[in-house]
Design a protein around this motif. Sequence first.
Motif, PDB file in Angstrom:
ATOM      1  N   PRO A 136     101.999  20.373  39.402  1.00 19.13           N
ATOM      2  CA  PRO A 136     101.671  21.055  40.638  1.00 19.13           C
ATOM      3  C   PRO A 136     100.185  21.383  40.733  1.00 19.13           C
ATOM      4  N   ASN A 137      99.652  21.252  41.943  1.00 14.55           N
ATOM      5  CA  ASN A 137      98.290  21.697  42.212  1.00 14.55           C
ATOM      6  C   ASN A 137      98.342  23.189  42.532  1.00 14.55           C
ATOM      7  N   ILE A 138      97.303  23.886  42.155  1.00 15.02           N
ATOM      8  CA  ILE A 138      97.279  25.329  42.393  1.00 15.02           C
ATOM      9  C   ILE A 138      96.203  25.656  43.423  1.00 15.02           C
ATOM     10  N   VAL A 139      96.603  26.430  44.398  1.00 13.05           N
ATOM     11  CA  VAL A 139      95.649  26.830  45.433  1.00 13.05           C
ATOM     12  C   VAL A 139      94.724  27.891  44.839  1.00 13.05           C
ATOM     13  N   VAL A 140      93.424  27.614  44.851  1.00  9.67           N
ATOM     14  CA  VAL A 140      92.472  28.529  44.225  1.00  9.67           C
ATOM     15  C   VAL A 140      91.746  29.360  45.270  1.00  9.67           C
ATOM     16  N   GLN A 141      91.494  28.730  46.404  1.00  8.43           N
ATOM     17  CA  GLN A 141      90.749  29.461  47.424  1.00  8.43           C
ATOM     18  C   GLN A 141      91.139  28.937  48.797  1.00  8.43           C
ATOM     19  N   LYS A 142      91.098  29.853  49.760  1.00  7.28           N
ATOM     20  CA  LYS A 142      91.386  29.434  51.123  1.00  7.28           C
ATOM     21  C   LYS A 142      90.178  29.791  51.986  1.00  7.28           C
ATOM     22  N   LYS A 143      89.671  28.797  52.678  1.00  2.34           N
ATOM     23  CA  LYS A 143      88.521  29.049  53.531  1.00  2.34           C
ATOM     24  C   LYS A 143      88.965  29.014  54.988  1.00  2.34           C
ATOM     25  N   VAL A 190      91.244  24.253  52.049  1.00  2.19           N
ATOM     26  CA  VAL A 190      91.975  24.813  50.927  1.00  2.19           C
ATOM     27  C   VAL A 190      91.404  24.195  49.662  1.00  2.19           C
ATOM     28  N   GLN A 191      91.111  25.042  48.679  1.00  2.00           N
ATOM     29  CA  GLN A 191      90.622  24.497  47.421  1.00  2.00           C
ATOM     30  C   GLN A 191      91.785  24.413  46.439  1.00  2.00           C
ATOM     31  N   LEU A 192      92.025  23.191  45.956  1.00  2.21           N
ATOM     32  CA  LEU A 192      93.119  22.980  45.015  1.00  2.21           C
ATOM     33  C   LEU A 192      92.558  22.729  43.625  1.00  2.21           C
ATOM     34  N   GLY A 193      93.337  23.110  42.622  1.00  6.44           N
ATOM     35  CA  GLY A 193      92.948  22.871  41.240  1.00  6.44           C
ATOM     36  C   GLY A 193      94.058  22.164  40.503  1.00  6.44           C
ATOM     37  N   PRO A 216      81.394  32.522  35.479  1.00  3.43           N
ATOM     38  CA  PRO A 216      81.508  32.575  36.947  1.00  3.43           C
ATOM     39  C   PRO A 216      82.764  31.872  37.447  1.00  3.43           C
ATOM     40  N   LEU A 217      83.074  30.714  36.818  1.00  4.08           N
ATOM     41  CA  LEU A 217      84.261  29.968  37.234  1.00  4.08           C
ATOM     42  C   LEU A 217      85.524  30.747  36.864  1.00  4.08           C
ATOM     43  N   ALA A 218      85.501  31.384  35.700  1.00  6.12           N
ATOM     44  CA  ALA A 218      86.659  32.169  35.280  1.00  6.12           C
ATOM     45  C   ALA A 218      86.937  33.279  36.288  1.00  6.12           C
ATOM     46  N   GLY A 219      85.865  33.879  36.789  1.00  2.67           N
ATOM     47  CA  GLY A 219      86.026  34.933  37.783  1.00  2.67           C
ATOM     48  C   GLY A 219      86.611  34.385  39.070  1.00  2.67           C
ATOM     49  N   HIS A 220      86.156  33.199  39.443  1.00  2.00           N
ATOM     50  CA  HIS A 220      86.638  32.545  40.655  1.00  2.00           C
ATOM     51  C   HIS A 220      88.127  32.239  40.531  1.00  2.00           C
ATOM     52  N   LEU A 221      88.539  31.754  39.358  1.00  2.00           N
ATOM     53  CA  LEU A 221      89.948  31.429  39.144  1.00  2.00           C
ATOM     54  C   LEU A 221      90.795  32.697  39.087  1.00  2.00           C
ATOM     55  N   ALA A 222      90.211  33.744  38.499  1.00  2.00           N
ATOM     56  CA  ALA A 222      90.975  34.987  38.347  1.00  2.00           C
ATOM     57  C   ALA A 222      91.346  35.572  39.698  1.00  2.00           C
ATOM     58  N   LYS A 223      90.501  35.317  40.693  1.00  2.00           N
ATOM     59  CA  LYS A 223      90.781  35.836  42.030  1.00  2.00           C
ATOM     60  C   LYS A 223      92.094  35.296  42.567  1.00  2.00           C
ATOM     61  N   ALA A 224      92.397  34.042  42.181  1.00  2.00           N
ATOM     62  CA  ALA A 224      93.646  33.437  42.639  1.00  2.00           C
ATOM     63  C   ALA A 224      94.742  33.583  41.589  1.00  2.00           C
ATOM     64  N   LYS A 225      94.435  34.300  40.520  1.00  2.00           N
ATOM     65  CA  LYS A 225      95.351  34.431  39.376  1.00  2.00           C
ATOM     66  C   LYS A 225      95.757  33.054  38.865  1.00  2.00           C
ATOM     67  N   ASP A 246      99.321  29.927  45.112  1.00  2.00           N
ATOM     68  CA  ASP A 246     100.490  29.089  45.394  1.00  2.00           C
ATOM     69  C   ASP A 246     100.391  27.775  44.642  1.00  2.00           C
ATOM     70  N   LYS A 247     101.580  27.224  44.404  1.00  2.00           N
ATOM     71  CA  LYS A 247     101.618  25.896  43.794  1.00  2.00           C
ATOM     72  C   LYS A 247     101.993  24.867  44.848  1.00  2.00           C
ATOM     73  N   VAL A 248     101.326  23.733  44.810  1.00  2.00           N
ATOM     74  CA  VAL A 248     101.636  22.649  45.739  1.00  2.00           C
ATOM     75  C   VAL A 248     102.242  21.519  44.929  1.00  2.00           C
ATOM     76  N   SER A 249     103.474  21.182  45.263  1.00  2.00           N
ATOM     77  CA  SER A 249     104.207  20.183  44.486  1.00  2.00           C
ATOM     78  C   SER A 249     104.022  18.792  45.077  1.00  2.00           C
ATOM     79  N   VAL A 250     104.402  17.779  44.320  1.00  2.00           N
ATOM     80  CA  VAL A 250     104.286  16.404  44.826  1.00  2.00           C
ATOM     81  C   VAL A 250     105.209  16.156  46.003  1.00  2.00           C
ATOM     82  N   THR A 251     106.147  17.087  46.233  1.00  2.00           N
ATOM     83  CA  THR A 251     107.101  16.880  47.319  1.00  2.00           C
ATOM     84  C   THR A 251     106.466  16.984  48.699  1.00  2.00           C
TER      85      THR A 251
END
Lengths: 215, 124
Positions: free
Chosen positions: A31-38, A48-51, A63-72, A93-98
Amino acid sequence: MLGLIGKKLGQTRVYDAKGTAVPVTVVHAGPNIVVQKKTVDSDGYAAVQLGFGPQKDHRISKPLAGHLAKAKAPSLRKLLEFRDFPLNVNPGDKVSVTVFAEGDYVDAIGVTKGRGFEGVVKRHGFRGGDITHGAKGWHRRSGAIGQRLFPGTVMRGMRMPGHMGQVRRTTQNLQVVKVLEEDQLLLIKGAIPGANGDYVVIRAAKKRKKAEAKK
Amino acid sequence: MKALEELRQAQRKPAEKVPQFGIGDTVRVHFRIVEGEKERVQVFEGVVIGRKGSEGPDARFTVRRVAFGEGVERVFPLHSPRIEKVEVTREGSARRAKLYYLRERSGKAARVKARERSTSTKGA
């Protein structure tokens, strides 16, 4: 644009319902994880930023750790933005291949295999010279690259030897043969750019409407 | 990578459904073909002149027959769902794995010796 980050696992072939062997590329895409929503209000455009991809914690900068922590979100290897994401998702949120279904058409974006410095025969498909019939030392050359005193220069864009591969390439309109939710795999018909293990982007086909894909 | 290998292996037929035959055997391959809407079974009879890919998911075998004086070879994927069954009509004894030498022969010279039935446990 609907899309996912994935990892190209390799190619194989599967049998379809009719028993025909279909060549497929297997992509682990979730699953892709939503990190940020613009949003238009805060950022001027909607995205939408996916990781995707596990990463060791100590490889993540603070700095990146802080950015990721915002999205848990856990430590991620790849972060990419998708503009105008059609699904309503929020950070964490998680985005699945479905999000893709069998029969959908997708574009695959990847970095092609690097070939290094290559000559014109391999790089541009030039014919080269004869191997036999008395040819001597003129086998893989390009031939003339210009005319005479006029124009007195080599035309721009003349195809010559140089670095080949390792560039971002998009293969368009590939069909999704199968979606395996359990393993988060996408089976995509045909070849996609990049070596096995490379990260690739799978997005909804830009030049094909979804309704068209369903017929 | 494990998922990919599993996917590959999943394309194989269950062990009991994998056709059993050896090189040099004369076989009848029942192959389903789709013509437009209709589907029918076509039988291709000939000598197995080679197998490739062991028992793996990509295994295939070559069947050779002489039809109307012209040699015809067809390669079938061993695990293809289109293969209904493979009947062995005659077991042959071959001393090599690939019987490509049959291509250069015709008539009586292009025969494969029959195998002694008594000891054979099939396939092997």
